[in-house]
Design a protein around this motif. Structure first.
Motif, mmCIF file in Angstrom:
data_model
loop_
_atom_site.group_PDB
_atom_site.id
_atom_site.type_symbol
_atom_site.label_atom_id
_atom_site.label_comp_id
_atom_site.label_asym_id
_atom_site.label_seq_id
_atom_site.Cartn_x
_atom_site.Cartn_y
_atom_site.Cartn_z
ATOM 1 N N ALA A 96 -6.802 6.590 -3.352
ATOM 2 C CA ALA A 96 -6.828 6.675 -1.889
ATOM 3 C C ALA A 96 -7.607 5.523 -1.255
ATOM 4 O O ALA A 96 -7.209 5.003 -0.214
ATOM 5 C CB ALA A 96 -7.414 8.007 -1.452
ATOM 6 N N ALA B 260 0.815 -1.216 0.000
ATOM 7 C CA ALA B 260 0.000 0.000 0.000
ATOM 8 C C ALA B 260 0.847 1.265 0.000
ATOM 9 O O ALA B 260 0.534 2.216 -0.718
ATOM 10 C CB ALA B 260 -0.933 -0.006 1.209
ATOM 11 N N PHE B 261 1.898 1.306 0.789
ATOM 12 C CA PHE B 261 2.617 2.560 0.975
ATOM 13 C C PHE B 261 3.998 2.616 0.337
ATOM 14 O O PHE B 261 4.515 3.701 0.080
ATOM 15 C CB PHE B 261 2.717 2.884 2.465
ATOM 16 N N LEU C 74 -8.188 2.296 -2.188
ATOM 17 C CA LEU C 74 -7.473 1.022 -2.135
ATOM 18 C C LEU C 74 -6.215 1.120 -1.283
ATOM 19 O O LEU C 74 -5.896 0.211 -0.517
ATOM 20 C CB LEU C 74 -7.121 0.568 -3.551
ATOM 21 N N LYS C 75 -5.513 2.242 -1.378
ATOM 22 C CA LYS C 75 -4.283 2.424 -0.615
ATOM 23 C C LYS C 75 -4.553 2.407 0.892
ATOM 24 O O LYS C 75 -3.935 1.654 1.640
ATOM 25 C CB LYS C 75 -3.632 3.749 -0.995
ATOM 26 N N TYR C 76 -5.495 3.234 1.343
ATOM 27 C CA TYR C 76 -5.758 3.316 2.773
ATOM 28 C C TYR C 76 -6.567 2.116 3.263
ATOM 29 O O TYR C 76 -6.442 1.723 4.425
ATOM 30 C CB TYR C 76 -6.431 4.634 3.122
ATOM 31 N N PHE D 194 -2.597 0.911 -6.496
ATOM 32 C CA PHE D 194 -2.696 1.490 -5.162
ATOM 33 C C PHE D 194 -2.484 3.009 -5.164
ATOM 34 O O PHE D 194 -2.220 3.600 -4.123
ATOM 35 C CB PHE D 194 -1.701 0.823 -4.215
ATOM 36 N N ASP D 195 -2.602 3.642 -6.319
ATOM 37 C CA ASP D 195 -2.496 5.104 -6.385
ATOM 38 C C ASP D 195 -3.755 5.776 -5.845
ATOM 39 O O ASP D 195 -3.688 6.873 -5.315
ATOM 40 C CB ASP D 195 -2.229 5.565 -7.822
ATOM 41 N N GLY E 146 -4.001 -0.429 3.846
ATOM 42 C CA GLY E 146 -3.240 -0.021 5.032
ATOM 43 C C GLY E 146 -3.978 -0.335 6.319
ATOM 44 O O GLY E 146 -3.390 -0.825 7.288
#
Length: 70
Positions: free
Chosen positions: A35, A24-25, A37-39, A32-33, A42
């Protein structure tokens, strides 16, 4: 709350948590760019690490599942 997460389950959760946080990070994957899916990844990764550290899974408690030896 009593412990309900066994050793193998704990190791798998910790590995999955670290993997999700990394992807994610730090992974840099285009998927995962965004927000969401990324967060989302996370948060799920952090929850997996917390469950692995505390050995207590609330969902296991609700359903009465135990993967640890007594």
């Amino acid at each position: 709350m009593s412990t309900n997460v066994g050793t193998i389950d704990r190791i798998l959760r910790a590995a999955l948590g670290v993997g999700l946080l990394y992807i994610a990070f730090l992974g840099g994957l285009p998927a995962f760019d965004g927000a969401l899916l990324k967060y989302g990844a996370g948060i799920v990764g952090a929850v997996m690490l917390i469950v692995a550290a505390t050995r207590v899974c609330p969902i296991y408690s609700i359903f009465g599942i135990k993967t640890c030896r007594v």
